[in-house]
Design an enzyme around this catalytic site. Structure first.
Site, PDB file in Angstrom:
ATOM      1  N   ASP A 103       4.387 -36.910  -4.740  1.00 31.49           N
ATOM      2  CA  ASP A 103       3.032 -37.076  -5.284  1.00 31.49           C
ATOM      3  C   ASP A 103       2.301 -38.206  -4.564  1.00 31.49           C
ATOM      4  O   ASP A 103       1.126 -38.070  -4.218  1.00 31.49           O
ATOM      5  CB  ASP A 103       3.102 -37.380  -6.788  1.00 31.49           C
ATOM      6  CG  ASP A 103       3.773 -36.280  -7.581  1.00 31.49           C
ATOM      7  OD1 ASP A 103       3.150 -35.240  -7.808  1.00 31.49           O
ATOM      8  OD2 ASP A 103       4.947 -36.466  -7.949  1.00 31.49           O
TER       9      ASP A 103
ATOM     10  N   ASP B 225       3.248 -30.205 -17.604  1.00 32.71           N
ATOM     11  CA  ASP B 225       3.920 -31.100 -16.659  1.00 32.71           C
ATOM     12  C   ASP B 225       3.373 -32.520 -16.685  1.00 32.71           C
ATOM     13  O   ASP B 225       3.952 -33.407 -16.054  1.00 32.71           O
ATOM     14  CB  ASP B 225       3.812 -30.539 -15.236  1.00 32.71           C
ATOM     15  CG  ASP B 225       5.157 -30.042 -14.733  1.00 32.71           C
ATOM     16  OD1 ASP B 225       6.076 -29.915 -15.546  1.00 32.71           O
ATOM     17  OD2 ASP B 225       5.283 -29.790 -13.525  1.00 32.71           O
TER      18      ASP B 225
ATOM     19  N   ASP C 170       0.102 -36.026 -12.282  1.00 35.36           N
ATOM     20  CA  ASP C 170       1.013 -35.121 -11.594  1.00 35.36           C
ATOM     21  C   ASP C 170       0.207 -34.331 -10.568  1.00 35.36           C
ATOM     22  O   ASP C 170      -1.035 -34.318 -10.628  1.00 35.36           O
ATOM     23  CB  ASP C 170       1.689 -34.170 -12.594  1.00 35.36           C
ATOM     24  CG  ASP C 170       2.821 -33.367 -11.962  1.00 35.36           C
ATOM     25  OD1 ASP C 170       3.476 -33.884 -11.036  1.00 35.36           O
ATOM     26  OD2 ASP C 170       3.044 -32.215 -12.389  1.00 35.36           O
TER      27      ASP C 170
ATOM     28  N   GLU D 196       0.227 -30.546  -8.107  1.00 37.27           N
ATOM     29  CA  GLU D 196       0.830 -29.282  -7.689  1.00 37.27           C
ATOM     30  C   GLU D 196       0.369 -29.028  -6.265  1.00 37.27           C
ATOM     31  O   GLU D 196      -0.822 -29.191  -5.957  1.00 37.27           O
ATOM     32  CB  GLU D 196       0.411 -28.133  -8.609  1.00 37.27           C
ATOM     33  CG  GLU D 196       0.711 -28.347 -10.087  1.00 37.27           C
ATOM     34  CD  GLU D 196       2.197 -28.471 -10.419  1.00 37.27           C
ATOM     35  OE1 GLU D 196       3.032 -28.124  -9.540  1.00 37.27           O
ATOM     36  OE2 GLU D 196       2.519 -28.926 -11.521  1.00 37.27           O
TER      37      GLU D 196
ATOM     38  N   TYR E 194       1.432 -24.304 -17.485  1.00 41.17           N
ATOM     39  CA  TYR E 194       2.571 -25.031 -16.906  1.00 41.17           C
ATOM     40  C   TYR E 194       2.128 -26.386 -16.365  1.00 41.17           C
ATOM     41  O   TYR E 194       2.789 -27.406 -16.593  1.00 41.17           O
ATOM     42  CB  TYR E 194       3.183 -24.190 -15.780  1.00 41.17           C
ATOM     43  CG  TYR E 194       4.181 -24.927 -14.926  1.00 41.17           C
ATOM     44  CD1 TYR E 194       5.531 -24.959 -15.257  1.00 41.17           C
ATOM     45  CD2 TYR E 194       3.775 -25.594 -13.764  1.00 41.17           C
ATOM     46  CE1 TYR E 194       6.449 -25.630 -14.461  1.00 41.17           C
ATOM     47  CE2 TYR E 194       4.684 -26.270 -12.968  1.00 41.17           C
ATOM     48  CZ  TYR E 194       6.016 -26.291 -13.321  1.00 41.17           C
ATOM     49  OH  TYR E 194       6.913 -26.970 -12.537  1.00 41.17           O
TER      50      TYR E 194
END
Length: 362
Positions: free
Chosen positions: A81, A151, A24, A26, A147
């Site tokens: 992504d 995820d 993932d 961010e 968080y």
């Protein structure tokens, strides 16, 4: 936490020996053309590694990892992504397993988020409070790190559960096709010459105005990318439409429209006037995008009914088989040319052949 080049190189080598890996990212993307990567999360389902690209420097070790054919990369709704990882590492994670599409192939919403998928599959509720954090500001808070870890940590578990269900329904091949197509699309640069087609309202312009819009939209995309500005923060779509309609021939006429920010007007007026002038002098024309005729609209209704019936039989959303936009593209495709890519592969037997037969009846 992975916060040095040496750490990243070591762990990337370790990850290459895994069979599956959840991934993932961010990032921050508000005013810029490209997203600013703030964190890359990696998990094997037991451990989570958080890669801080602001501290590791080069992400070259991830590039080799992403291209490892024996390692399945699991990402939920991966389009953004893939975009940010391709730009920052030069590689797209492949082979890819998109857990969002996997859920859709099992009857869930085509837009099901990661948090809803976790609750559907495992009854786990995940807090979404840090979704809009500034991931490029340091130091990252504990709540952000927690968080970010949540995820990604469930992705390998999702993969095992979803893949087993897909295999049971003989739909694992469907997912593989969808994921391969996503990777290919991510690796195909957008054509700035086609940018005008995305601007709502272009259908109301005549051929001469469309030629201006096309040239301005192409220029706008190239300039925005070069300056790393989001399109709308450079020049808005509405402004391009007004310029195409009025075709100002000098700076005074351009300023009188009152549609550009004073700073943009000062800096970009010469380029805008030059582009419009060239199109007008050369009497350039661009044909409008094809629109459905009344008879084709009737055909579209029948095709939508067929898609809905088939989707009910399969217990999946109709849009997964063919959205309205896809059906319109199929109707407008030229005879003798290959069918739109969306209708190839697994969809051919499931829905395409029946749609083509229905079209041929009219």
């Amino acid at each position: 936490m992975i916060e040095s080049a040496r750490q990243l190189e070591h762990w990337a080598g370790v990850w290459q020996g895994f069979g599956v890996l959840g991934i993932d990212t961010e990032f921050v993307r508000e005013r810029t053309w490209r997203a600013d990567l703030g964190l890359v999360q990696v998990s094997d389902g037991e451990t989570v590694w958080l890669v801080d690209p602001l501290k590791t420097g080069s992400l070259d070790p991830l590039s080799e990892l992403f291209e490892q054919p024996s390692l399945v990369k699991i990402i939920h709704a991966p389009s953004e992504d893939l975009d940010v990882l391709l730009y920052t590492t030069g590689a797209c994670p492949a082979p890819l397993f998109d857990t969002q599409v996997a859920c859709a192939l099992l009857g869930q919403s085509l837009q099901m988020g990661y948090h809803n998928a976790a609750e559907w599959l495992f009854g786990v509720a995940i807090d979404k409070g840090e979704t809009r954090s500034n991931w490029c500001k340091r130091p990252l808070r504990h709540a952000q790190l927690h968080y970010a870890a949540l995820d990604v940590c469930l992705l390998p578990l999702m993969y095992r559960e979803l893949n087993a269900r897909l295999v049971n329904l003989s739909r694992d091949g469907w997912l593989n096709e969808e994921c391969a197509r996503q990777v290919q699309q991510a690796q195909t640069p957008a054509d700035p010459e086609q940018a005008w087609k995305r601007i709502n309202g272009n259908g109301k312009l005549d051929e001469a105005s469309l030629a201006v819009l096309k040239s301005l939209a192409t220029w706008r995309d190239l300039e925005a990318e070069k300056r790393n500005l989001a399109r709308g923060f450079f020049i808005k779509d509405a402004a391009l439409l007004e310029l195409a309609r009025h075709k100002p021939g000098n700076q005074q006429a351009l300023a009188s429209l009152g549609i550009l920010h004073p700073r943009v007007l000062e800096r970009q007026a010469p380029a805008i006037i030059r582009i419009i002038g060239k199109v007008v002098r050369e009497n350039q024309k661009v044909s409008p995008q094809k629109m459905l005729t009344p008879s084709q609209r009737k055909r579209l209704k029948g095709m939508k009914r067929l898609v809905k019936k088939k989707s009910e039989e399969l217990s999946i959303e109709p849009a997964l088989l063919a959205s309205k936009r896809h059906l319109e593209g199929l109707i407008l495709s030229s005879p003798g040319e290959p069918l739109p890519e969306h209708f190839a592969g697994w969809r051919k037997e499931v829905i395409t052949d029946a749609l083509v037969a229905l079209m041929e009846e009219h």
